[in-house]
Motif scaffolding. Structure first.
Motif, PDB file in Angstrom:
ATOM      1  N   ARG A 276       0.831  -1.201   0.000  1.00  0.00           N
ATOM      2  CA  ARG A 276       0.000   0.000   0.000  1.00  0.00           C
ATOM      3  C   ARG A 276       0.873   1.262   0.000  1.00  0.00           C
ATOM      4  O   ARG A 276       0.629   2.212  -0.736  1.00  0.00           O
ATOM      5  N   ARG A 313       4.272  -7.851  -7.308  1.00  0.00           N
ATOM      6  CA  ARG A 313       3.136  -6.966  -7.039  1.00  0.00           C
ATOM      7  C   ARG A 313       3.572  -5.502  -7.049  1.00  0.00           C
ATOM      8  O   ARG A 313       2.876  -4.632  -7.559  1.00  0.00           O
ATOM      9  N   SER A 329      -9.234  -6.623 -10.235  1.00  0.00           N
ATOM     10  CA  SER A 329      -9.438  -6.441  -8.798  1.00  0.00           C
ATOM     11  C   SER A 329      -8.635  -7.450  -7.967  1.00  0.00           C
ATOM     12  O   SER A 329      -8.244  -7.150  -6.849  1.00  0.00           O
ATOM     13  N   ARG A 330      -8.390  -8.617  -8.538  1.00  0.00           N
ATOM     14  CA  ARG A 330      -7.620  -9.631  -7.799  1.00  0.00           C
ATOM     15  C   ARG A 330      -6.427 -10.070  -8.647  1.00  0.00           C
ATOM     16  O   ARG A 330      -6.457  -9.996  -9.871  1.00  0.00           O
ATOM     17  N   PRO A 342      -1.299 -14.534  -1.577  1.00  0.00           N
ATOM     18  CA  PRO A 342      -2.632 -13.927  -1.474  1.00  0.00           C
ATOM     19  C   PRO A 342      -3.110 -13.369  -2.819  1.00  0.00           C
ATOM     20  O   PRO A 342      -2.295 -13.097  -3.701  1.00  0.00           O
ATOM     21  N   TRP A 344      -4.670 -10.489  -3.114  1.00  0.00           N
ATOM     22  CA  TRP A 344      -4.708  -9.020  -3.123  1.00  0.00           C
ATOM     23  C   TRP A 344      -3.439  -8.431  -3.731  1.00  0.00           C
ATOM     24  O   TRP A 344      -2.376  -9.049  -3.743  1.00  0.00           O
ATOM     25  N   TRP A 345      -3.581  -7.189  -4.238  1.00  0.00           N
ATOM     26  CA  TRP A 345      -2.426  -6.437  -4.749  1.00  0.00           C
ATOM     27  C   TRP A 345      -1.730  -5.695  -3.615  1.00  0.00           C
ATOM     28  O   TRP A 345      -0.514  -5.591  -3.597  1.00  0.00           O
ATOM     29  N   GLU A 347      -1.876  -5.029   0.759  1.00  0.00           N
ATOM     30  CA  GLU A 347      -2.345  -5.639   1.987  1.00  0.00           C
ATOM     31  C   GLU A 347      -3.663  -4.997   2.429  1.00  0.00           C
ATOM     32  O   GLU A 347      -3.850  -3.789   2.262  1.00  0.00           O
ATOM     33  N   PRO A 348      -4.555  -5.792   2.998  1.00  0.00           N
ATOM     34  CA  PRO A 348      -5.782  -5.207   3.547  1.00  0.00           C
ATOM     35  C   PRO A 348      -5.412  -4.151   4.589  1.00  0.00           C
ATOM     36  O   PRO A 348      -4.399  -4.304   5.289  1.00  0.00           O
ATOM     37  N   ARG A 349      -6.213  -3.094   4.642  1.00  0.00           N
ATOM     38  CA  ARG A 349      -5.904  -2.004   5.569  1.00  0.00           C
ATOM     39  C   ARG A 349      -6.053  -2.471   7.011  1.00  0.00           C
ATOM     40  O   ARG A 349      -7.026  -3.104   7.369  1.00  0.00           O
TER      41      ARG A 349
END
Ligand SMILES: [Zn+2]
Ligand SMILES: [Zn+2]
Length: 608
Positions: A276, A313, A329-330, A342, A344-345, A347-349
């Motif tokens: 992020r 990534r 999106s993924r 994972p 995701w591009w 990390e989840p917040r």
């Protein structure tokens, strides 16, 4: 926001491979390119053609005998036959020779050179060279997995033949020492490196006081950050230093080293950035390129050694930003099948904890101190005011008003009008003499800086202009930057700039204007200080020695009622041209005067 972007990479670069078990290996390229293709953000038409760099180009940065050694030891078995010879050029250990390394290194340099050429010529707006940014390589030594300094070569080829000004921003976890060294005395290439402090991390350099050498003093910047620095602190440092630097330096071209080895998952550093954070940094660089460099931006991949989860990534996020191609999106399942991880591009917040692990506060405070020191040393106060730190906490209140005044001064070159309390609207109507260029190159930009200072509630600008309305000098009186020792003393103001255009110097303009600027009665309630730090990075062009320059500054200030004092402020001791002067107003209460003296003054400075 993007014009045509390009990627300077292809499978040939897989040849740059130190072999199994080494952090820098061909798997990085394969994983990264295959992800871009799987995500359908890369077409063949995006690929920039490039060829191995020529000797003549490499020799701009490297010694011929070093290049000959790289070629000689590229033969299998050559290093085994002459290990001492190889070690002499750093071709040992982490930089152990591998077959074909000569050609591989030339390819990397060729990719970066093609990227810079394409952007400088306007063929492409932005180019990303992922296998590039070998920022440690020195003139005659391989260092830190870097055989040739592709970035320095690519920049030197252009600046040799054209008057380009280049801003190089290095975000790798390691100090960009090789690029800094290549341009340490070059005023046209400004390097800034944000990295984990050399106290803990290779290569051990990149301290705040590495500022360049004449005639390039002030054009090498370093922001050494503490271990465990994360997204928030890294981005804050970037905003506080890189953005104002770009605004002041006005580069024609932005070259970046986007190493992602500061990621929390990277095995080679102690920084804790996330994807992020890297995405946000890419956005900032993109905006900066369009704001200050007419869009011209070359990004290089740099370091990054978490080959499965992070590097591909990070490259995809950077390429997406620079090319304007949207990522799905993924992460595509087809790619994940070969690179487990994972979907995701970024990390989840996570919610930021109020109170991080022990030592977090200290890390943050140390980083803030570093950032403030860099700003004081490398950015003129006028630019700092226009690009303030996010933190507030200044203690100076606005000066009580007085009616704007006008005066006259007859300079040897002609009559001048002196004015104070200039409203921003007036400043925006005046011209600025191009001879005012301590740091900001364009007169247009200088005028905007003056206008922005005038808009600050606690700042004052006095100017000297010709009857035709051309500003040839100015004095800026500013509120000290929050967090500095100056700011901790109430009622203290900083004379942040005394500047006179080159063609108007040596005619008493500076003394007359400074005297005029500090004359108004409200200054009797204030302590005025000046430290002459960054205003004189044009010292190199002035033809004066450091002590002569300091003498000129001292005389200008003494004529306006200031005293030259001794202080233990480390930034003032740093350079022989720096001085510390103060003028304590007649109505400053004794307690405040005593606090000032006990905290900042170590006696009167003997002047030669
Ligand atoms: Zn763009
Ligand atoms: Zn690195």
């Amino acid at each position: 926001m993007s014009g045509a972007a390009a990627l300077a990479a292809d499978e040939r670069l897989a040849a740059y491979d130190f072999g199994p078990g080494h952090p820098f290996q061909a798997g990085r390229l394969a994983a990264g390119l295959s992800l871009l293709r799987a995500a359908k953000v890369l077409d063949d038409g995006d690929l920039l053609r490039f060829e191995p760099a020529a000797d003549a180009d490499l020799e701009l940065v490297h010694d011929r005998d070093y290049l000959a050694a790289v070629a000689r030891f590229a033969d299998p078995g050559a290093a085994a036959a002459d290990p001492v010879g190889a070690a002499r050029f750093g071709l040992v250990g982490d930089n152990r020779p591998f077959p074909g390394m000569d050609e591989a290194a030339r390819l990397v340099a060729g990719a970066t050179a093609a990227a810079v050429d394409a952007v400088a010529a306007g063929d492409r707006t932005h180019v990303f060279a992922p296998v590039a940014g070998l920022h440690h390589a020195q003139r005659r030594r391989a260092v830190g997995f870097c055989l040739v300094n592709d970035v320095a070569v690519a920049i030197a080829r252009r600046t040799r033949t054209s008057p380009l000004r280049v801003l190089y921003v290095d975000l790798d976890a390691h100090h960009g020492d090789g690029v800094q060294a290549a341009f340490y005395d070059d005023p046209r290439v400004c390097t800034v490196s944000l990295h984990e402090t050399g106290r803990y991390l290779f290569p051990g350099t990149g301290e705040v006081h590495e500022l360049g050498r004449p005639p390039g003093t002030g054009r090498s910047l370093n922001v050494p950050l503490e271990p465990r620095t994360g997204d928030e602190e890294f981005l804050a440092a970037f905003d506080a230093v890189v953005e104002p630097l770009a605004a002041a330096f006005r580069p024609d071209l932005l070259v970046t080293q986007n190493g992602c080895d500061g990621h929390a998952g990277d095995p080679l550093s102690d920084l804790t950035l996330s994807l992020r954070g890297y995405r946000d940094l890419a956005r900032r660089l993109h905006r900066l390129a369009h704001r200050h460099c007419r869009g011209r931006w070359v990004a290089t991949g740099g370091g990054g050694y978490d080959l499965e989860r992070v590097v591909p990534r990070a490259w995809a996020l950077l390429w997406s930003e620079l090319s304007g191609r949207r990522l799905p999106s993924r992460v595509p399942p087809s790619w994940l099948a070969g690179h487990p991880g994972p979907a995701w591009w970024v990390e989840p917040r996570r919610r930021r904890r109020e109170d991080g692990p022990a030592g977090t506060r200290e890390m943050e405070e140390r980083n803030r101190r570093t950032v403030r020191a860099v700003r004081r040393l490398a950015l003129p106060p006028s630019v700092r005011v226009v690009y303030p730190l996010a933190a507030s906490g200044g203690t100076t209140q606005r000066l009580p008003g007085w009616e704007p005044r006008a005066g006259r001064y007859l300079a040897p070159r002609g009559p001048l009008v002196l004015r104070d309390r200039c409203p921003a609207s007036l400043l925006r109507r005046l011209e600025v003499d191009p001879g005012i260029h301590t740091f900001v190159r364009a007169a247009e930009q200088e005028r905007e800086v003056l206008a922005r200072i005038a808009e600050e509630p606690a700042s004052e600008v006095a100017v000297a202009h010709t009857p035709e309305g051309v500003v040839v000098g100015y004095v800026a009186v500013l509120e000290p930057e929050p967090g500095t020792r100056f700011a901790s003393l109430p009622g203290l103001l900083e004379v942040g700039a005394v500047e006179v255009a080159t063609g108007w110097r040596r005619g008493g303009v500076a003394s007359a204007l400074l005297g005029f600027a500090v004359e108004p009665d409200p200054f009797e309630d204030r302590i005025l200080v000046a430290s002459g730090l960054a205003w004189h990075w044009d010292l190199d062009q002035s033809g004066l020695s450091a002590s002569a320059y300091r003498g000129v500054l001292a005389r200008v200030f003494e004529a306006a009622g200031f005293e030259v004092l001794q202080t233990d402020e480390p930034e003032i001791a740093y350079h022989p041209a720096n001085l510390f002067v103060a003028r304590v107003g007649g109505r400053v209460p004794p307690a405040r005067r005593a606090a000032f003296t006990s905290r900042l003054v170590r006696g009167h400075h003997p002047m030669p």
